[in-house]
Every structure is written in C-alpha cells, then in structure tokens.
Design a protein around this motif. Structure first.
Motif, short mmCIF file in Angstrom:
data_model
loop_
_atom_site.label_atom_id
_atom_site.label_comp_id
_atom_site.label_asym_id
_atom_site.label_seq_id
_atom_site.Cartn_x
_atom_site.Cartn_y
_atom_site.Cartn_z
N UNK A 228 0.84 -1.17 -0.15
CA UNK A 228 0.20 0.14 0.11
C UNK A 228 0.92 1.10 -0.10
N UNK A 229 0.62 2.03 -0.98
CA UNK A 229 1.77 3.10 -1.34
C UNK A 229 0.92 4.26 -0.94
N UNK A 230 1.52 5.29 -0.09
CA UNK A 230 0.69 6.60 0.15
C UNK A 230 1.76 7.68 -0.46
N UNK A 231 1.13 8.56 -1.44
CA UNK A 231 1.65 9.68 -1.68
C UNK A 231 1.17 11.17 -1.14
N UNK A 232 2.07 12.21 -1.71
CA UNK A 232 1.50 13.38 -1.11
C UNK A 232 0.36 13.84 -1.38
N UNK A 233 -0.63 14.36 -0.76
CA UNK A 233 -1.91 14.96 -1.24
C UNK A 233 -1.53 15.85 -2.31
N UNK A 234 -2.43 16.00 -3.50
CA UNK A 234 -4.05 15.36 -3.33
C UNK A 234 -3.79 13.89 -4.32
N UNK A 235 -2.61 13.39 -4.28
CA UNK A 235 -2.68 12.24 -4.95
C UNK A 235 -2.90 10.99 -4.14
N UNK A 236 -4.00 10.20 -4.51
CA UNK A 236 -4.50 9.30 -3.51
C UNK A 236 -3.38 8.04 -3.55
N UNK A 237 -3.76 7.08 -2.30
CA UNK A 237 -3.06 6.10 -2.32
C UNK A 237 -3.30 5.13 -3.11
#
Length: 257
Positions: A228-237
């Motif tokens: 599960x990859x989290x990105x800087x907002x506003x890009x969704x994970x």
C-alpha cells in the motif's frame, strides 16, 4: 483292548497355533493403532496451539504496542510444548540438548524514572514444529525478535515479526519505516541452526510511505504480497500486488493484477 485317548492331529495343532497368532497380532495392531492415533492427536493439538500463538503475535506486532506483546507470554508458557518457564525477571528456555538458555530483564524495567534503559524478554511462542523459540526483546521504544534454535540455542535477530514458510525453512520479514532499513521485504533461509538473510528488496517505494502485507505463501518458492503506497496529497494512495518467486538460485519480483 481299550482304544487310545483321542489326540489332535498335526494339522489341528497348526490351525490352533495360527488362530492364536492371528489373535495376538490383531491385539498388537489394535494397540499400536490406538497409540499412533493418540500421538497424532497430541501432535495436531500442539500444532494448532503453536499456530494460534503465532497468529496472535502477528496481530499484536502489527499494532506496534509492547503491552500487547507482553500479554502473549502467559498463553505461550501454558502451551503443551512450551519448554520454557518464567522465574521473576528470568525467562528460561529448556533446549532439546538438555541445557537451559536464560534471558533476564534489566532491573530498570521496574523503576519508573529509568524505563528508557529497560530491556525485557518475552516468550511469544515455542514454534516446536519449526524448531525455534520466538522471543520478543523489548526496548523502551522499539522491539526486536529473536529466533532461538530449540536444540543449540543459537539466535537469529530480526527487526520485525517473522512469518514462516510452509516448511519452516524460510522466514519473511516485512519492514515498515524501520529506523535502520526503512521500507523493505526480507527473506531469511535456515542454514543449520540459524537463519541468514537470503534476499532484501524495497518494491513500490516510490511514494512517501509504503506498508507491506503477506497475502499468501502457497509454496516454498512463491510468496504473494501487496504494497500500500501513500503519496503526498492530493494524489490518492494505491495498492499493488506482487509475488516473490525463487528459481535458478535467486528471488525475483513479479507484478500481478
């Protein structure tokens, strides 16, 4: 002249002996079958206990809470094949070689203003079918896991909770935001009485934060995982599935959908 008393002939003697031997053999086989069944039932019960302890530990380790890890020890010590005991600050492992391997908590663990120096050992499980004790080594703000061979007492130190392969000869370790390694997947292989690092990689770490999860380990040479990859907002994970497969003496990453 009187007649001689009746005597069983040779054929009757042989028949009687055969019937007697058959009865003895039947009783022996029935007893052996009963003993084998009892041994198998006992072994299955111990295996179920072992798996339940490891599953509970995996859940507790996922919360990253030392109190949840400490709460596991009473059940681990009460298990059928525990081969361990608690004596105050000392955890004692009873090895199959007939020797003992003790671990002792530091006295600072019981002094409120010295907790930062605490070092505590907790039995998580005796994974007897995998020939290892799993011991959590708790520090003030971190946890390590020791795989202790239950014959020799040799240790393998892991930085996260281990997942065993179907045979128990490989270990999967999922590291998330580890202070030394960062985000990584590690595979350890058993060599004699220890585990050595066989492969390490960091799939899908292009975002800010990556967490890994074991989906399935269907065979010794195939591991199914997801990241599960989290990105800087506003890009969704996003979540990506992948496999690790062993062939030609190496592990490789294969993307799946």
């Amino acid at each position: 002249m009187g007649h001689p008393p009746n005597q069983p002939n040779g054929r009757n003697n042989i028949s009687m002996k055969k019937r007697y031997l058959n009865r003895v053999l039947f009783v022996a086989l029935a007893f052996a079958s009963q003993m084998l069944g009892s041994a198998c039932a006992s072994q299955n019960s111990a295996q179920l206990q072992e798996n339940a302890l490891l599953a509970a530990a995996q859940k507790a380790a996922g919360k990253d809470n030392s109190m949840d890890i400490q709460a596991l020890e009473p059940n681990a010590l009460a298990a059928t094949d525990a081969n361990a005991e608690r004596q105050g600050r000392r955890l004692i492992l009873h090895l199959k070689s007939g020797t003992e391997k003790p671990y002792e908590n530091r006295p600072e663990c019981n002094i409120s203003d010295k907790e930062s120096k605490c070092q505590m050992y907790v039995l998580v499980a005796h994974a007897s079918s995998r020939s290892t004790f799993v011991v959590a080594k708790l520090f003030y703000e971190s946890i390590e896991y020791l795989l202790v061979d239950d014959v020799t007492g040799e240790e393998t130190i892991l930085r996260s909770f281990p997942y065993y392969s179907p045979s128990g000869n490989h270990i999967l370790v999922l590291l998330v935001n580890d202070e030394q390694v960062g985000f990584a997947v590690q595979i350890w292989s058993r060599v004699d009485h220890k585990f050595i690092l066989d492969w390490s990689g960091s799939p899908h770490t292009e975002g800010m934060y990556t967490s890994y999860e074991l989906v399935r380990w269907p065979s010794e040479n195939t591991i199914e995982l997801q990241a599960k990859i989290s990105f800087a907002p506003p890009k969704p994970s996003m979540t990506k599935r992948f496999e690790l497969r062993y062939a030609a003496h190496r592990w490789d990453i294969f993307e799946t959908h």
